[in-house]
Motif scaffolding. Structure first.
Motif, PDB file in Angstrom:
ATOM      1  N   ALA A 226       0.813  -1.224   0.000  1.00 25.59           N
ATOM      2  CA  ALA A 226       0.000   0.000   0.000  1.00 25.59           C
ATOM      3  C   ALA A 226       0.844   1.272   0.000  1.00 25.59           C
ATOM      4  CB  ALA A 226      -0.933   0.005   1.214  1.00 25.59           C
ATOM      5  N   LEU A 227       2.151   1.152   0.113  1.00 29.05           N
ATOM      6  CA  LEU A 227       3.022   2.331   0.183  1.00 29.05           C
ATOM      7  C   LEU A 227       3.583   2.686  -1.187  1.00 29.05           C
ATOM      8  CD1 LEU A 227       5.018   1.621   3.481  1.00 29.05           C
ATOM      9  CD2 LEU A 227       2.953   3.009   3.185  1.00 29.05           C
ATOM     10  N   ARG A 228       4.051   3.911  -1.304  1.00 26.24           N
ATOM     11  CA  ARG A 228       4.716   4.371  -2.515  1.00 26.24           C
ATOM     12  C   ARG A 228       6.144   3.827  -2.568  1.00 26.24           C
ATOM     13  NH1 ARG A 228       4.115  10.581  -1.033  1.00 26.24           N
ATOM     14  NH2 ARG A 228       5.154   9.610   0.758  1.00 26.24           N
ATOM     15  N   PRO A 229       6.762   3.801  -3.745  1.00 23.04           N
ATOM     16  CA  PRO A 229       8.155   3.354  -3.825  1.00 23.04           C
ATOM     17  C   PRO A 229       9.104   4.186  -2.966  1.00 23.04           C
ATOM     18  CG  PRO A 229       7.168   3.413  -6.003  1.00 23.04           C
ATOM     19  CD  PRO A 229       6.176   4.044  -5.076  1.00 23.04           C
ATOM     20  N   SER A 230       8.743   5.446  -2.706  1.00 23.21           N
ATOM     21  CA  SER A 230       9.613   6.321  -1.909  1.00 23.21           C
ATOM     22  C   SER A 230       9.406   6.158  -0.407  1.00 23.21           C
ATOM     23  CB  SER A 230       9.373   7.787  -2.294  1.00 23.21           C
ATOM     24  OG  SER A 230       7.998   8.123  -2.114  1.00 23.21           O
ATOM     25  N   ASP A 231       8.404   5.365   0.008  1.00 23.27           N
ATOM     26  CA  ASP A 231       8.140   5.142   1.429  1.00 23.27           C
ATOM     27  C   ASP A 231       8.913   3.920   1.924  1.00 23.27           C
ATOM     28  OD1 ASP A 231       6.352   7.269   1.305  1.00 23.27           O
ATOM     29  OD2 ASP A 231       4.661   5.957   0.821  1.00 23.27           O
TER      30      ASP A 231
END
Length: 319
Positions: A226-231
């Protein structure tokens, strides 16, 4: 190590030696004729190994453990016709490598002054030496690259939790201060979401730790997907997980927490729905980096919000 004669009187010929290949001139033969040939028994160290000398293997084999690889069990095998000690002779420095006979061996011993005479008087010797050193450098570079890749593999392994695949506390302790510093430098927001799986201890006690591990791995997969690649997703400890959200203010962080909370409820842990607690819920605490906060106080703020979510009934978000 025992002297058994001179090279000129031995059964060996110059053309069999790599260092003198295509350089077996009468001048080279004359210079090598008086060089001693020594016998080293299997398992015996080469005496005077610390001295700068060139050893050419005539029969048997040597094992060389580079000083930089001491204790790593890394041994280079030197076979008949090959040599060891060239660099120490050229550097005029002690040879710190450990040299041991792997078999009963006979060695040609050449002193440094004579090595330089051979180089001066035989272009073929100089070419062979350059070719040999070039090969050694390439081999050393290849070994270094393999070590770097292996080191990076183990470093990454040490930074990830074995069960969930998320980053672990070691990674967090190393990276969170850097992320806080970057946030300060860029004047960009940084938020944390602390997550605690509800009633996880009760579930473990009822269904066993293997079932608990499955539930924990499922929760980790929900968060990661559920997270972005930057998270970044972290296993903070036990059933506590964390999402680190760079460039994310409090409002957006709450939206991320809401998405995580909803997906957690929807996640199916077990195919057999008769098992109690087939779905997971979590309590979520959200905090964003304040003007006076460091990484420790940011985590404490998120943890305090998480505690309030649990006190309020769980399966919810507090800021």
């Amino acid at each position: 190590m025992k002297i058994i004669g001179a090279f000129g009187a031995s059964r060996y010929t110059i053309r069999e030696l790599e260092l003198f290949r295509d350089a077996d001139t009468p001048a080279v033969a004359a210079l090598l004729a008086a060089c001693p040939v020594v016998k080293v028994a299997k398992g015996e160290p080469v005496e005077d190994g610390l001295r700068a000398r060139l050893y050419v293997v005539l029969s048997g084999s040597l094992g060389v453990q580079p000083a930089t690889a001491a204790g790593e069990g890394e041994i280079q095998r030197v076979l008949p016709g090959e040599s060891v000690g060239e660099q120490s002779v050229l550097d005029d420095a002690a040879n710190l490598d450990a040299i041991t006979a792997l078999d009963d061996s006979e060695l040609l011993v050449i002193e440094p002054a004579l090595v330089w005479r051979l180089i001066d008087e035989g272009n073929g010797v100089a070419r062979n030496l350059l070719r040999l050193l070039s090969f050694r450098i390439r081999a050393a570079n290849a070994l270094l690259r393999r070590r770097q890749k292996l080191g990076e593999f183990y470093r990454q392994l040490s930074m990830n939790d074995g069960l969930t695949g998320l980053y672990n506390r070691a990674w967090l302790n190393d990276m969170l201060p850097k992320l806080v510093a970057r946030s300060r430098m860029d004047r960009s927001p940084l938020s944390l979401v602390m997550i605690d799986l509800d009633h996880f201890k009760r579930f473990n006690d009822t269904h066993g730790h293997m079932a608990g591990d499955t539930a924990l791995a499922t929760a980790a997969a929900v968060i990661r997907s559920a997270l972005r690649p930057s998270d970044f997703a972290v296993r903070y400890g036990g059933e506590e997980l964390m999402a680190i959200l760079p460039n994310t203010n409090r409002t957006l962080a709450v939206m991320v927490a809401e998405r995580l909370c909803a997906r957690m409820r929807e996640a199916v842990v077990f195919d057999d729905m008769r098992i109690a607690l087939p779905h997971l819920t979590g309590s979520f605490g959200v905090a964003s980096l304040g003007a006076e906060q460091d990484e420790r106080s940011l985590v404490e703020a998120a943890d305090a919000a998480l505690y309030r979510a649990k006190e309020a009934g769980r399966d919810r978000i507090h800021v």
